[in-house]
Design a protein around this motif. Structure first.
Motif, PDB file in Angstrom:
ATOM      1  N   HIS A  21      -1.530   7.119  -1.725  1.00  7.63           N
ATOM      2  CA  HIS A  21      -2.157   7.160  -2.910  1.00  7.63           C
ATOM      3  C   HIS A  21      -1.492   6.697  -3.902  1.00  7.63           C
ATOM      4  O   HIS A  21      -0.087   6.791  -4.075  1.00  7.63           O
ATOM      5  N   ARG A  22      -1.922   5.724  -4.695  1.00  5.99           N
ATOM      6  CA  ARG A  22      -1.342   4.974  -5.577  1.00  5.99           C
ATOM      7  C   ARG A  22      -0.753   5.812  -6.852  1.00  5.99           C
ATOM      8  O   ARG A  22       0.203   5.430  -7.684  1.00  5.99           O
TER       9      ARG A  22
ATOM     10  N   ARG B 185       3.842  10.948 -13.111  1.00  7.64           N
ATOM     11  CA  ARG B 185       3.672  11.912 -13.639  1.00  7.64           C
ATOM     12  C   ARG B 185       2.287  11.721 -14.522  1.00  7.64           C
ATOM     13  O   ARG B 185       2.223  10.987 -15.554  1.00  7.64           O
ATOM     14  N   ILE B 186       1.187  12.495 -14.236  1.00  6.54           N
ATOM     15  CA  ILE B 186       0.023  12.154 -14.532  1.00  6.54           C
ATOM     16  C   ILE B 186      -0.618  13.541 -15.373  1.00  6.54           C
ATOM     17  O   ILE B 186       0.082  14.594 -15.414  1.00  6.54           O
TER      18      ILE B 186
ATOM     19  N   GLU C 162     -11.328  10.010 -10.755  1.00  6.48           N
ATOM     20  CA  GLU C 162     -10.980   9.881  -9.217  1.00  6.48           C
ATOM     21  C   GLU C 162     -11.857  10.664  -8.342  1.00  6.48           C
ATOM     22  O   GLU C 162     -12.432  11.799  -8.902  1.00  6.48           O
ATOM     23  N   PRO C 163     -12.299  10.319  -7.213  1.00  7.07           N
ATOM     24  CA  PRO C 163     -13.227  10.966  -6.461  1.00  7.07           C
ATOM     25  C   PRO C 163     -12.573  12.421  -6.004  1.00  7.07           C
ATOM     26  O   PRO C 163     -11.505  12.429  -5.255  1.00  7.07           O
ATOM     27  N   LEU C 164     -13.171  13.519  -6.180  1.00  8.63           N
ATOM     28  CA  LEU C 164     -12.687  14.950  -6.016  1.00  8.63           C
ATOM     29  C   LEU C 164     -13.515  15.395  -4.960  1.00  8.63           C
ATOM     30  O   LEU C 164     -14.978  15.310  -4.819  1.00  8.63           O
TER      31      LEU C 164
ATOM     32  N   ALA D 127      -8.160  11.563   5.417  1.00  6.17           N
ATOM     33  CA  ALA D 127      -8.872  10.290   5.651  1.00  6.17           C
ATOM     34  C   ALA D 127      -8.979   9.345   4.448  1.00  6.17           C
ATOM     35  O   ALA D 127      -9.454   8.306   4.688  1.00  6.17           O
ATOM     36  N   GLY D 128      -8.569   9.701   3.153  1.00  4.93           N
ATOM     37  CA  GLY D 128      -8.735   8.906   2.140  1.00  4.93           C
ATOM     38  C   GLY D 128     -10.114   9.032   1.578  1.00  4.93           C
ATOM     39  O   GLY D 128     -10.179   8.058   0.682  1.00  4.93           O
TER      40      GLY D 128
END
Length: 319
Positions: A176-177, A182-183, A191-193, A236-237
């Protein structure tokens, strides 16, 4: 008035309510239908109000019938407890314990219970796994002797013992990008949760984290009622997930999942062993409660060190 009621009548009320039929209740009790009809008629005359009404050909409890049902359930539970207590008096070193465990705790609770059984093989353990609402319901109905869960709701008057810290993190697939950055929680707003069902402890905590960060509506891609399915979906992304760190320790250790470095995370709650204060614990139940309070924390999953390992260190205890 209540002194005229009999256990047989209350049992008939329960059977008739469950089956919707006096005939089926008679069969279950080994009585003739006329005998049951006579018993119920005598009960209604004593009460002065009807116990059942007919709806679409089935018996349905009236308000008075519902009160009798609740009384019958309490009496049946008290008799079961008395039976267990008498058995314990006859064999004080034996007994059985019913344990309710929230599904997130299944990654360590069975090991703790197995260790207890090795020490006390004469005690029978009955393990029930469910979501938070199911475990709370079992504790409140006194069906469970003890529960393993997070903090119970205020309406449950409970005795609690701390097992250990319970950190929660955000996980992502290995490529994952956002990995290595640090976010903040606001960076996750779009982002899809992949989330647990409403009412689960993990979902409640996730919503609190985003609310405190000013994110009113995170992008929920899918609701999933199983941590195992959530982990597979993240690998699976299909999205990211806010989840108990204890459920993903193995996958993080072998690199199948990564922990994102999110400001303010992990949020650390506590694992507790819980019993309703009005639940009468027999010696077997007390022995298990004491064992879990003393040694239960040693069975919590060990968090991996190295990459992402610092994200498991306690930083922000949950309120």
């Amino acid at each position: 008035m209540a002194s005229h009621w009999t256990l047989k009548q209350l049992r008939l009320v329960a059977l008739a309510a469950a089956s919707g039929s006096y005939a089926k209740a008679a069969q279950d009790m080994g009585l003739s239908p006329p005998a049951v009809t006579a018993q119920m008629k005598a009960l209604e005359e004593d009460l002065g109000v009807p116990v059942f009404e007919r709806v679409d050909g089935r018996l349905r409890p009236t308000a008075a019938g519902a009160e009798l049902l609740a009384a019958q359930q309490r009496i049946a539970h008290a008799l079961q407890e008395a039976e267990r207590a008498i058995s314990a008096l006859k064999s004080p070193d034996r007994g059985s314990v019913v344990v309710g465990v929230v599904s997130t705790a299944k990654y360590f609770a069975p090991m703790a219970l197995a260790a207890f059984r090795k020490r006390r093989p004469e005690i029978e353990l009955k393990l029930m796994i469910g979501n938070r609402e199911e475990i709370i319901s079992g504790l409140m109905s006194l069906d469970f002797d003890v529960g393993i869960m997070g903090r119970p709701p205020a309406e449950l008057e409970a005795e609690t013992q701390i097992l250990g810290d319970h950190p929660h993190v955000v996980i992502a697939p290995p490529e994952h990008r956002l990995i290595g950055r640090r976010i903040s929680p606001t960076d996750l707003a779009k982002e899809p949760l992949l989330v647990r069902e409403p009412g689960s402890g993990t979902r409640i905590l996730m919503e609190r984290v985003f609310e405190e960060a000013g994110v009113a509506q995170p992008a929920i891609a899918m609701e999933i009622g199983s941590n195992e399915t959530i982990k597979q979906a993240v690998m699976a992304g299909l999205g990211l997930s806010f989840i108990s760190a204890h459920t993903v320790a193995a996958e993080v250790a072998d690199g199948r999942l990564k922990v994102l470095e999110v400001q303010g995370l992990p949020v650390v709650r506590q694992w507790l062993v819980v019993r309703a204060k009005e639940k009468r614990l027999l010696p077997a139940g007390r022995a298990l409660l004491d064992f879990l309070a003393r040694e239960g924390g040693s069975f919590l999953p060990q968090m991996p060190e190295g990459e992402g390992g610092r994200c498991f260190l306690p930083q922000k205890p949950a309120a």
